[in-house]
Scaffold this motif. Structure first.
Motif, PDB file in Angstrom:
ATOM      1  N   ALA A  15       0.858  -1.186   0.000  1.00  0.00           N
ATOM      2  CA  ALA A  15       0.000   0.000   0.000  1.00  0.00           C
ATOM      3  C   ALA A  15       0.887   1.226   0.000  1.00  0.00           C
ATOM      4  CB  ALA A  15      -0.906   0.001   1.235  1.00  0.00           C
ATOM      5  N   GLN A  16       0.490   2.245  -0.721  1.00  0.00           N
ATOM      6  CA  GLN A  16       1.221   3.506  -0.720  1.00  0.00           C
ATOM      7  C   GLN A  16       0.278   4.603  -0.266  1.00  0.00           C
ATOM      8  OE1 GLN A  16       2.944   4.105  -4.556  1.00  0.00           O
ATOM      9  NE2 GLN A  16       4.563   2.646  -4.182  1.00  0.00           N
ATOM     10  N   THR A  17       0.740   5.396   0.687  1.00  0.00           N
ATOM     11  CA  THR A  17      -0.081   6.446   1.268  1.00  0.00           C
ATOM     12  C   THR A  17       0.815   7.473   1.929  1.00  0.00           C
ATOM     13  OG1 THR A  17      -1.942   6.845   2.747  1.00  0.00           O
ATOM     14  CG2 THR A  17      -0.385   5.149   3.412  1.00  0.00           C
ATOM     15  N   ALA A  18       0.264   8.442   2.617  1.00  0.00           N
ATOM     16  CA  ALA A  18       1.065   9.471   3.282  1.00  0.00           C
ATOM     17  C   ALA A  18       0.553   9.732   4.693  1.00  0.00           C
ATOM     18  CB  ALA A  18       1.064  10.749   2.453  1.00  0.00           C
ATOM     19  N   ARG A  19       0.085   8.725   5.368  1.00  0.00           N
ATOM     20  CA  ARG A  19      -0.404   8.871   6.740  1.00  0.00           C
ATOM     21  C   ARG A  19       0.785   8.848   7.702  1.00  0.00           C
ATOM     22  NH1 ARG A  19      -5.642   7.939   7.482  1.00  0.00           N
ATOM     23  NH2 ARG A  19      -5.388   6.895   9.464  1.00  0.00           N
ATOM     24  N   VAL A  21       3.325   7.562  10.281  1.00  0.00           N
ATOM     25  CA  VAL A  21       3.741   6.176  10.534  1.00  0.00           C
ATOM     26  C   VAL A  21       3.313   5.704  11.916  1.00  0.00           C
ATOM     27  CG1 VAL A  21       5.734   4.652  10.762  1.00  0.00           C
ATOM     28  CG2 VAL A  21       5.665   6.323   8.942  1.00  0.00           C
ATOM     29  N   GLU A  22       3.478   6.540  12.926  1.00  0.00           N
ATOM     30  CA  GLU A  22       3.146   6.133  14.296  1.00  0.00           C
ATOM     31  C   GLU A  22       1.664   5.785  14.430  1.00  0.00           C
ATOM     32  OE1 GLU A  22       4.590   9.225  13.679  1.00  0.00           O
ATOM     33  OE2 GLU A  22       6.614   8.450  13.906  1.00  0.00           O
ATOM     34  N   ALA A  23       0.816   6.594  13.831  1.00  0.00           N
ATOM     35  CA  ALA A  23      -0.624   6.341  13.891  1.00  0.00           C
ATOM     36  C   ALA A  23      -0.967   5.040  13.173  1.00  0.00           C
ATOM     37  CB  ALA A  23      -1.404   7.506  13.289  1.00  0.00           C
ATOM     38  N   PHE A  24      -0.317   4.782  12.047  1.00  0.00           N
ATOM     39  CA  PHE A  24      -0.562   3.552  11.295  1.00  0.00           C
ATOM     40  C   PHE A  24      -0.173   2.325  12.108  1.00  0.00           C
ATOM     41  CE2 PHE A  24       1.369   0.285   8.550  1.00  0.00           C
ATOM     42  CZ  PHE A  24       0.231  -0.174   7.930  1.00  0.00           C
ATOM     43  N   THR A  25       1.039   2.312  12.661  1.00  0.00           N
ATOM     44  CA  THR A  25       1.498   1.134  13.396  1.00  0.00           C
ATOM     45  C   THR A  25       0.679   0.910  14.663  1.00  0.00           C
ATOM     46  OG1 THR A  25       3.248   2.453  14.426  1.00  0.00           O
ATOM     47  CG2 THR A  25       3.835   1.184  12.477  1.00  0.00           C
ATOM     48  N   ARG A  26       0.272   1.996  15.328  1.00  0.00           N
ATOM     49  CA  ARG A  26      -0.572   1.868  16.521  1.00  0.00           C
ATOM     50  C   ARG A  26      -1.934   1.285  16.165  1.00  0.00           C
ATOM     51  NH1 ARG A  26       1.061   6.664  18.281  1.00  0.00           N
ATOM     52  NH2 ARG A  26      -0.689   7.730  17.307  1.00  0.00           N
ATOM     53  N   ALA A  27      -2.526   1.794  15.097  1.00  0.00           N
ATOM     54  CA  ALA A  27      -3.862   1.335  14.691  1.00  0.00           C
ATOM     55  C   ALA A  27      -3.833  -0.092  14.165  1.00  0.00           C
ATOM     56  CB  ALA A  27      -4.433   2.269  13.629  1.00  0.00           C
ATOM     57  N   LEU A  28      -2.739  -0.475  13.538  1.00  0.00           N
ATOM     58  CA  LEU A  28      -2.641  -1.809  12.952  1.00  0.00           C
ATOM     59  C   LEU A  28      -2.468  -2.889  14.013  1.00  0.00           C
ATOM     60  CD1 LEU A  28      -2.639  -3.276  10.251  1.00  0.00           C
ATOM     61  CD2 LEU A  28      -0.164  -2.980  10.184  1.00  0.00           C
ATOM     62  N   GLY A  29      -1.685  -2.612  15.031  1.00  0.00           N
ATOM     63  CA  GLY A  29      -1.439  -3.606  16.077  1.00  0.00           C
ATOM     64  C   GLY A  29      -0.448  -4.655  15.628  1.00  0.00           C
ATOM     65  N   GLU A  30      -0.452  -5.769  16.302  1.00  0.00           N
ATOM     66  CA  GLU A  30       0.485  -6.858  16.015  1.00  0.00           C
ATOM     67  C   GLU A  30      -0.006  -7.697  14.837  1.00  0.00           C
ATOM     68  OE1 GLU A  30       3.493  -7.697  17.448  1.00  0.00           O
ATOM     69  OE2 GLU A  30       3.281  -5.727  18.384  1.00  0.00           O
ATOM     70  N   ARG A  45       6.111  10.137   7.389  1.00  0.00           N
ATOM     71  CA  ARG A  45       4.868   9.755   6.720  1.00  0.00           C
ATOM     72  C   ARG A  45       5.031   8.389   6.075  1.00  0.00           C
ATOM     73  NH1 ARG A  45       0.800  12.667   8.407  1.00  0.00           N
ATOM     74  NH2 ARG A  45       0.405  14.501   7.193  1.00  0.00           N
ATOM     75  N   LEU A  46       3.960   7.629   6.095  1.00  0.00           N
ATOM     76  CA  LEU A  46       3.963   6.288   5.525  1.00  0.00           C
ATOM     77  C   LEU A  46       4.043   6.376   4.003  1.00  0.00           C
ATOM     78  CD1 LEU A  46       3.623   3.239   6.086  1.00  0.00           C
ATOM     79  CD2 LEU A  46       1.177   3.584   5.807  1.00  0.00           C
ATOM     80  N   LEU A  47       5.094   5.812   3.451  1.00  0.00           N
ATOM     81  CA  LEU A  47       5.260   5.785   2.012  1.00  0.00           C
ATOM     82  C   LEU A  47       4.785   4.445   1.462  1.00  0.00           C
ATOM     83  CD1 LEU A  47       6.364   7.139  -0.537  1.00  0.00           C
ATOM     84  CD2 LEU A  47       8.573   6.124  -0.008  1.00  0.00           C
ATOM     85  N   ALA A  48       5.125   3.350   2.166  1.00  0.00           N
ATOM     86  CA  ALA A  48       4.716   2.018   1.714  1.00  0.00           C
ATOM     87  C   ALA A  48       4.653   1.077   2.914  1.00  0.00           C
ATOM     88  CB  ALA A  48       5.691   1.483   0.679  1.00  0.00           C
TER      89      ALA A  48
END
Length: 77
Positions: A15-19, A21-30, A45-48
């Motif tokens: 996936a490619q986006t610009a969110r 990174v910390e928010a993405f990894t927290r929301a995704l979980g393990e 920012r999340l690139l991939a």
């Protein structure tokens, strides 16, 4: 589009986006046991995001939603 579908079936998702990174990894979980998610970032920012591991439609749907910010998970399932 066909390449992405094939990748998802093989246990690989991109996936490619610009969110943020910390928010993405927290929301995704393990990730599921035996799986891993690699994140590529630029300026915080999340690139991939890359998933490698066993087929797990529920986790892949969650990854898709959290990476893109779009409600695509239910349609994916």
């Amino acid at each position: 589009m066909r390449g992405l579908a094939l990748g998802l079936l093989l246990g690989l998702a991109l996936a490619q986006t610009a969110r943020p990174v910390e928010a993405f990894t927290r929301a995704l979980g393990e990730p599921p046991p035996g799986a891993r998610v690699e994140v590529e970032a630029r300026n915080g920012r999340l690139l991939a995001a890359t998933y490698q591991g066993p087929r797990n439609a529920a986790f892949l749907a969650l990854l898709l939603e959290k990476a893109t910010g779009e409600a695509l998970g239910q349609a994916f399932l």
